[in-house]
Write a protein that holds these residues in place. Structure first.
Motif, mmCIF file in Angstrom:
data_model
loop_
_atom_site.group_PDB
_atom_site.id
_atom_site.type_symbol
_atom_site.label_atom_id
_atom_site.label_comp_id
_atom_site.label_asym_id
_atom_site.label_seq_id
_atom_site.Cartn_x
_atom_site.Cartn_y
_atom_site.Cartn_z
ATOM 1 N N MET A 1 108.239 34.445 46.268
ATOM 2 C CA MET A 1 107.701 34.485 44.902
ATOM 3 C C MET A 1 106.426 33.638 44.820
ATOM 4 N N GLU A 5 104.232 33.857 39.491
ATOM 5 C CA GLU A 5 105.519 34.390 39.046
ATOM 6 C C GLU A 5 106.490 33.270 38.686
ATOM 7 N N GLU A 6 106.407 32.166 39.394
ATOM 8 C CA GLU A 6 107.260 31.020 39.073
ATOM 9 C C GLU A 6 106.900 30.443 37.703
ATOM 10 N N LYS A 9 108.348 32.724 35.006
ATOM 11 C CA LYS A 9 109.758 33.084 35.121
ATOM 12 C C LYS A 9 110.467 32.922 33.778
ATOM 13 N N LEU A 37 100.483 41.253 37.133
ATOM 14 C CA LEU A 37 101.737 41.198 36.379
ATOM 15 C C LEU A 37 102.261 42.600 36.092
ATOM 16 N N ASN A 40 103.797 43.737 39.468
ATOM 17 C CA ASN A 40 104.904 42.985 40.057
ATOM 18 C C ASN A 40 105.947 42.488 39.056
ATOM 19 N N MET A 41 105.633 42.516 37.776
ATOM 20 C CA MET A 41 106.595 42.139 36.747
ATOM 21 C C MET A 41 106.538 43.188 35.639
ATOM 22 N N LYS A 139 101.394 41.051 47.726
ATOM 23 C CA LYS A 139 101.675 41.873 46.554
ATOM 24 C C LYS A 139 100.405 42.356 45.864
#
Length: 314
Positions: A1, A5-6, A9, A37, A40-41, A139
């Motif tokens: 990660m 991203e951390e 979270k 984002l 990946n999210m 990523k």
């Protein structure tokens, strides 16, 4: 990660923004984070607040997601301010202040941090370089890489400015490895000018004045000049850099009128003068060799005040 991203979270709603009159690094860093984002999210809601950028950045994927209407009462879990402090967010500042968590990512030496989390790296060439370090390189995709590259070339003057480091070049090499046409990107977003921009630049340079034993140079675009050409602030891009490369010049100043007795000032240095110190003195900021501020008074008043601070260094 990745660290990005951390940091995010658990966040469901995230807003991104950068400074008023967004330049290449501002647009690049904001949009690169958005694209990262989104990829990946994907379950996260991400909103981009930014003044309408120059059309040269139309090559950035999903640039149309930018919302330039910031009159909203929405509250976000996280608001990331990129390439600036809160004061330069313009109309997006109230949205930033309402966020549950505020994150500030920047590289300007004058930024003391305005968030609950501050990631300000003065040694970085650009905010895009800082953002790259916060991402998982595995990523990235070609569109994210291209967007980061745009920000880096704009803040390094296509790797000519002193903020270019071996690390900067190494990151750039990795980014162009994704396969986009980097030569075309440089021409279309950095060098290419409209005919109007060329006319305005020629006018500004032809009316420039050298002072301090011809080691400094300045030019002014007042409202009358801009109205005559039908020019907007975006049409003034490139003037300051043209002034900077006049032989023998150590410090270049270009300013354009933004209101009654008010001017937006841009400064560039070839090394002898720390223009960041001068801009900060007048409430602005930036880098050692590239900085800006807004000043009140007549054009003559502004130049006299700037000259006093330049003289202290020269």
């Amino acid at each position: 990660m990745s660290r990005l991203e951390e940091l995010l979270k658990g966040a469901e709603r995230v807003a991104l923004s950068g400074h008023v009159r967004p330049d290449g690094d501002c647009v690049g860093s904001v949009m690169a984070v958005y694209l990262y984002l989104r990829k990946n999210m994907p379950n996260m809601e991400v909103k981009v607040f930014l003044e309408t950028p120059s059309s040269v950045f139309g090559c950035i994927e999903e640039i149309e997601v930018i919302d330039s209407n910031m009159d909203t009462k929405e509250e976000y879990d996280v608001f990331i301010a990129l390439d600036c402090n809160a004061e330069r967010l313009g109309d997006a500042e109230p949205v930033f202040e309402r966020a549950k968590t505020k994150i500030n990512i920047d590289h300007h030496v004058s930024n003391q941090g305005c968030g609950d989390i501050n990631i300000v790296v003065p040694d970085a060439s650009s905010t895009c370089e800082v953002v790259y370090d916060l991402m998982d390189s595995e990523k990235l995709d070609v569109e994210i890489a291209k967007t980061l590259y745009i920000g880096i070339i704009h803040d390094t003057g296509v790797f000519k400015y002193s903020n270019t480091s071996p690390k900067t070049l190494n990151i750039a090499a990795k980014l162009i490895g994704y396969g986009f046409d980097f030569s075309k990107i440089i021409d279309e977003t950095f060098y290419e000018k409209t005919y109007l921009q060329t006319l305005v630049c020629a006018k500004a340079v032809s009316e420039s004045v050298r002072f301090m034993d011809e080691k400094c140079i300045f030019s002014v675009a007042d409202k009358e000049m801009m109205e005559f050409y039908g020019a907007e602030p975006k049409d003034l891009d490139g003037v300051i850099n043209q002034l900077r490369i006049v032989k023998g010049v150590e410090c270049a100043i270009f300013m354009y009128q933004t209101g009654n007795m008010e001017y937006k000032v841009s400064m560039r240095s070839n090394g002898l003068v720390n223009v960041s110190r001068i801009a900060t003195f007048f409430g602005g900021g930036g880098h050692v060799r590239a900085a800006g501020c807004t000043m009140k008074g007549t054009a003559h008043d502004v130049i006299n005040n700037l000259s006093t601070q330049i003289a202290l260094q020269m």
